[in-house]
Motif scaffolding. Structure first.
Motif, PDB file in Angstrom:
ATOM      1  N   THR A  94     -49.149 -46.726   0.642  1.00  0.00           N
ATOM      2  CA  THR A  94     -49.925 -47.914   0.278  1.00  0.00           C
ATOM      3  C   THR A  94     -51.407 -47.571   0.291  1.00  0.00           C
ATOM      4  O   THR A  94     -51.805 -46.419   0.426  1.00  0.00           O
ATOM      5  N   GLU A  95     -52.239 -48.587   0.180  1.00  0.00           N
ATOM      6  CA  GLU A  95     -53.686 -48.361   0.217  1.00  0.00           C
ATOM      7  C   GLU A  95     -54.237 -48.384   1.637  1.00  0.00           C
ATOM      8  O   GLU A  95     -55.443 -48.256   1.832  1.00  0.00           O
ATOM      9  N   LYS A  96     -53.354 -48.544   2.629  1.00  0.00           N
ATOM     10  CA  LYS A  96     -53.750 -48.529   4.039  1.00  0.00           C
ATOM     11  C   LYS A  96     -52.953 -47.454   4.777  1.00  0.00           C
ATOM     12  O   LYS A  96     -51.761 -47.291   4.528  1.00  0.00           O
ATOM     13  N   PRO A  97     -53.589 -46.730   5.710  1.00  0.00           N
ATOM     14  CA  PRO A  97     -52.855 -45.688   6.449  1.00  0.00           C
ATOM     15  C   PRO A  97     -51.874 -46.292   7.440  1.00  0.00           C
ATOM     16  O   PRO A  97     -52.090 -47.389   7.965  1.00  0.00           O
ATOM     17  N   ARG A 120     -56.875 -51.679   7.551  1.00  0.00           N
ATOM     18  CA  ARG A 120     -57.887 -51.648   6.511  1.00  0.00           C
ATOM     19  C   ARG A 120     -57.562 -50.565   5.484  1.00  0.00           C
ATOM     20  O   ARG A 120     -56.774 -49.674   5.752  1.00  0.00           O
ATOM     21  N   THR A 121     -58.196 -50.641   4.331  1.00  0.00           N
ATOM     22  CA  THR A 121     -57.958 -49.641   3.293  1.00  0.00           C
ATOM     23  C   THR A 121     -58.648 -48.332   3.674  1.00  0.00           C
ATOM     24  O   THR A 121     -59.524 -48.299   4.546  1.00  0.00           O
ATOM     25  N   TYR A 122     -58.283 -47.276   2.968  1.00  0.00           N
ATOM     26  CA  TYR A 122     -58.861 -45.961   3.270  1.00  0.00           C
ATOM     27  C   TYR A 122     -60.379 -45.959   3.091  1.00  0.00           C
ATOM     28  O   TYR A 122     -61.094 -45.354   3.891  1.00  0.00           O
ATOM     29  N   ILE A 123     -60.869 -46.618   2.059  1.00  0.00           N
ATOM     30  CA  ILE A 123     -62.314 -46.633   1.840  1.00  0.00           C
ATOM     31  C   ILE A 123     -63.022 -47.456   2.912  1.00  0.00           C
ATOM     32  O   ILE A 123     -64.124 -47.122   3.354  1.00  0.00           O
TER      33      ILE A 123
END
Length: 408
Positions: A314-317, A52-55
């Protein structure tokens, strides 16, 4: 003929309404050996964060623990902010402190009630939980929820404090302060309470260091470790913490530390409200987080909370690892149980204020060469982990430590 008997406590309701199994060996009524078993409630939150994305991860991280939700989201946010090189506004930092200390009030009052229940003092449970309701009402007013408040966002906070909200907070603080004076008097002078808790679940100063105890458990053994003081984050270098310690080294000392910490939290919230800066609530965050890795530490109501995040740009860890305070305090549990009576087991377990689901970790290892399954103790697991990551090219000395970044 052996006079020893081994009994299981759990995995259902071993002192708290969460799953854990304690294998207790008794000689008469005394505990001579204890085996701590956790791992019945694994939710896979760390793995879920990687897809999942960080947010999106922020809302998963808040659910690592229902009592320390703000603390976990703060640790996660400041780690991502460090990787992104973003400084949060001072007003946001102060609001994070206010929420963190309100959460500490909520947590310590909850623990006080549970401790009373475990020793048959249900009047204390009713009183402290009545007072806790006032704190939960404030948290619901500020964030829209009594437990997972959702105040934090990457780069700051989502909600502001209005003058009306601040006035209501002050009113509740006045009420809690007066009620807590009774709890302090109870803890320091009530002879029956002291007789029931004194000498129970002993963990000496040296043993607290040996087993890596954190939070009120460590401070009750005269170890003055408090991340808010020794490694200040958000606004804790402006709103100073006065770490509360005690030298009883037992359950009684852990009760004393918590009721005194309530007063210090009240002082800090008032100080933050009096000096709340003007300004923005958030700073702009990039959608993709630069490649790197970072450790972030906060002081949860239970003790040190550590988050490790590795970003792949990227936008995911790429990796998220959480070590909650309960995970650290479990290591000394067997030592605290041994030598005490069977009737003391529930309150000794409850005295670390344990969270089961946030501490589930694998302890078994299947031999990579195809051998039999091995059961590793703490030192063996630690050594295996160090060697494993060395082979992967991991060097812990090169990891950045999250620093306090606030806009001036």
């Amino acid at each position: 003929m052996s006079k020893r008997i081994t009994i299981p406590i759990g995995p259902q309701h071993p002192s708290l309404k969460e799953p854990g199994c304690f294998t207790i060996t008794l000689e008469g009524e005394k505990v001579v050996n204890a085996v701590v078993g956790v791992g019945y409630n694994h939710r896979g939150l760390e793995k879920a964060c990687e897809s999942r994305t960080y947010i999106q991860d922020l809302y998963i991280i808040e659910r690592v623990c229902g009592i320390c939700s703000h603390t976990h989201s703060t640790a996660f946010c400041q780690a991502v902010e460090e990787l992104a090189g973003v400084a949060i506004p001072r007003r946001a930092a102060y609001i994070r402190v206010i929420m963190a200390e309100l959460e500490r009030l909520h947590s310590h009052l909850l623990w006080l009630g549970i401790a009373g229940h475990e020793i048959g003092f249900d009047t204390l449970l009713m009183y402290s939980w009545r007072d806790r309701e006032r704190v939960l009402d404030i948290l619901a007013m500020l964030g829209g929820n009594r437990v997972n408040y959702g105040i934090n966002t990457l780069g700051g906070v989502r909600r502001d404090l209005t003058p009306e909200m601040m006035a209501e907070i002050r009113k509740v603080l006045d009420f809690i302060e007066e009620e807590n004076k009774y709890y302090i008097e109870l803890a320091l002078s009530e002879t029956t309470l002291a007789a029931r808790l004194a000498g129970v679940g002993r963990l000496s100063h040296d043993d607290a260091l040996k087993y890596g105890a954190v939070g009120p458990v460590a401070r009750a053994s005269n170890v003055p470790d408090d991340i808010r003081a020794i490694d200040p984050y958000i606004a804790y270098d402006e709103i100073l913490v006065h770490p509360v310690t005690d030298d009883h080294c037992d359950v009684f000392g852990r009760a004393v530390v918590r009721v005194l910490e309530i007063m210090d939290s009240i002082r800090m919230i008032r100080e933050a409200l009096d000096n709340l800066p003007d300004g923005e609530l958030t700073a702009k965050m990039p959608r993709k987080i630069p490649e790197g890795e970072v450790f972030s530490r906060t002081e949860a109501p239970r003790g040190e909370d550590t988050h490790y995040i590795r970003s792949n740009g990227t936008e995911k860890p790429d990796r998220v690892r959480v070590r909650a305070a309960s995970e650290a305090n479990w290591h000394g549990m067997a030592h605290m149980l041994e030598g005490d009576y069977l009737a003391d087991v529930p309150i000794i377990i409850a005295a670390i204020d344990p969270c089961y689901s946030c501490t589930d970790r694998a302890i078994r290892l299947v031999n990579p060469e195809g051998g039999e399954e091995q059961l590793l103790d703490w030192n063996q697991l630690r050594r295996y982990s160090i060697d494993f990551y060395k082979k992967q090219g991991f060097d812990a000395t090169k990891i950045k430590i999250a620093e306090r970044k606030i806009m001036l």
